[in-house]
Scaffold this motif. Structure first.
Motif, short mmCIF file in Angstrom:
data_model
loop_
_atom_site.label_atom_id
_atom_site.label_comp_id
_atom_site.label_asym_id
_atom_site.label_seq_id
_atom_site.Cartn_x
_atom_site.Cartn_y
_atom_site.Cartn_z
N GLU A 74 0.86 -1.19 0.00
CA GLU A 74 0.00 0.00 0.00
C GLU A 74 0.89 1.24 0.00
O GLU A 74 1.70 1.42 0.91
CB GLU A 74 -0.87 0.03 1.26
CG GLU A 74 -1.78 -1.18 1.42
CD GLU A 74 -2.97 -1.17 0.49
OE1 GLU A 74 -3.20 -0.14 -0.18
OE2 GLU A 74 -3.66 -2.20 0.41
N MET A 75 0.71 2.08 -1.00
CA MET A 75 1.49 3.30 -1.10
C MET A 75 0.63 4.49 -0.66
O MET A 75 -0.52 4.32 -0.29
CB MET A 75 1.97 3.50 -2.54
CG MET A 75 2.62 2.28 -3.15
SD MET A 75 4.17 1.80 -2.36
CE MET A 75 5.25 3.12 -2.95
N MET A 94 9.61 -1.11 3.90
CA MET A 94 9.36 0.25 4.38
C MET A 94 8.98 1.05 3.14
O MET A 94 9.62 0.90 2.09
CB MET A 94 10.63 0.86 4.98
CG MET A 94 11.12 0.14 6.21
SD MET A 94 12.70 0.84 6.73
CE MET A 94 13.24 -0.45 7.84
N VAL A 95 7.92 1.85 3.25
CA VAL A 95 7.45 2.61 2.10
C VAL A 95 7.48 4.10 2.42
O VAL A 95 6.90 4.54 3.42
CB VAL A 95 6.01 2.18 1.72
CG1 VAL A 95 5.44 3.09 0.65
CG2 VAL A 95 6.01 0.73 1.24
N CYS A 96 8.14 4.88 1.57
CA CYS A 96 8.18 6.34 1.78
C CYS A 96 6.92 6.95 1.18
O CYS A 96 6.60 6.74 0.01
CB CYS A 96 9.42 6.95 1.13
SG CYS A 96 9.46 8.74 1.35
N ILE A 132 6.10 -0.89 6.90
CA ILE A 132 6.31 0.32 7.69
C ILE A 132 6.16 1.53 6.78
O ILE A 132 6.80 1.62 5.73
CB ILE A 132 7.72 0.29 8.33
CG1 ILE A 132 7.85 -0.95 9.22
CG2 ILE A 132 7.96 1.57 9.13
CD1 ILE A 132 9.23 -1.12 9.82
N ARG A 133 5.24 2.44 7.16
CA ARG A 133 5.03 3.66 6.38
C ARG A 133 5.79 4.81 7.01
O ARG A 133 5.92 4.86 8.23
CB ARG A 133 3.54 4.02 6.33
CG ARG A 133 2.72 3.14 5.44
CD ARG A 133 1.27 3.60 5.44
NE ARG A 133 0.67 3.38 6.74
CZ ARG A 133 0.15 2.22 7.14
NH1 ARG A 133 0.15 1.20 6.30
NH2 ARG A 133 -0.38 2.08 8.33
N GLY A 134 6.25 5.72 6.21
CA GLY A 134 6.95 6.87 6.77
C GLY A 134 7.72 7.60 5.68
O GLY A 134 7.27 7.65 4.54
#
Ligand code: ZN
Ligand code: ZN
Ligand code: ZN
Length: 157
Positions: A74-75, A94-96, A132-134
């Protein structure tokens, strides 16, 4: 089990047929590298000489995800990236949320903790998605320290 057989097995359990279109999408998805979006996939299919509508991609991808052959990330802004899991070692992401950068990681400690939490809850895990989103290093720097704070929707253990 071979990926095509696994998908056919999944489809038959759902009382769905392995159509030519589903097979073509499966083949191209499994051959794709990295984390790709629906637009990328449509382009991959087009280059391979197949015309597949976005609507059928949106219909077929959830089945590939549910069958466990493809992983969904999921972005930001409701967008998604997909990644074939066949022949790949388990890893998490981990997704920026700013630039869309995806960092893959593996942590034996996290895996062990997840197993332990599941045992405690008497839950038999068949798989998991840990995302992990951030903000990546570059984007966090531009946003200033601790901008936004933690995502309130973040998964809590
Ligand atoms: Zn994991
Ligand atoms: Zn970034
Ligand atoms: Zn990945």
């Amino acid at each position: 089990m071979h990926a095509a057989a696994r998908f056919a097995d999944y489809l038959s359990r759902k009382r769905l047929k392995m159509t030519r279109e589903r097979r073509v999408i499966l083949e191209q998805v499994l051959a794709a590298r990295g984390h790709f979006g629906v637009d990328d996939l449509q382009e991959i299919l087009r280059k391979a000489g197949h015309t597949v509508s976005r609507a059928s991609l949106y219909r077929t991808l959830p089945h590939l995800v549910e069958s466990g052959l493809v992983h969904k990330l999921e972005m930001a802004k409701g967008q998604a990236r997909y990644e074939p899991m066949v022949g790949r070692h388990h890893h998490d992401h981990m997704v920026c949320l700013e630039c869309g950068k995806i960092i893959e990681f593996e942590s034996r400690e996290i895996e062990r903790l997840q197993d332990r939490v599941c045992r405690r809850k008497r839950f038999s895990m068949t798989g998991h998605t840990h995302q992990i989103r951030g903000y990546c290093d570059g984007c966090a720097g531009r946003r200033g320290p601790r901008a936004g704070g933690p995502d309130p929707q973040a998964h809590r253990v």
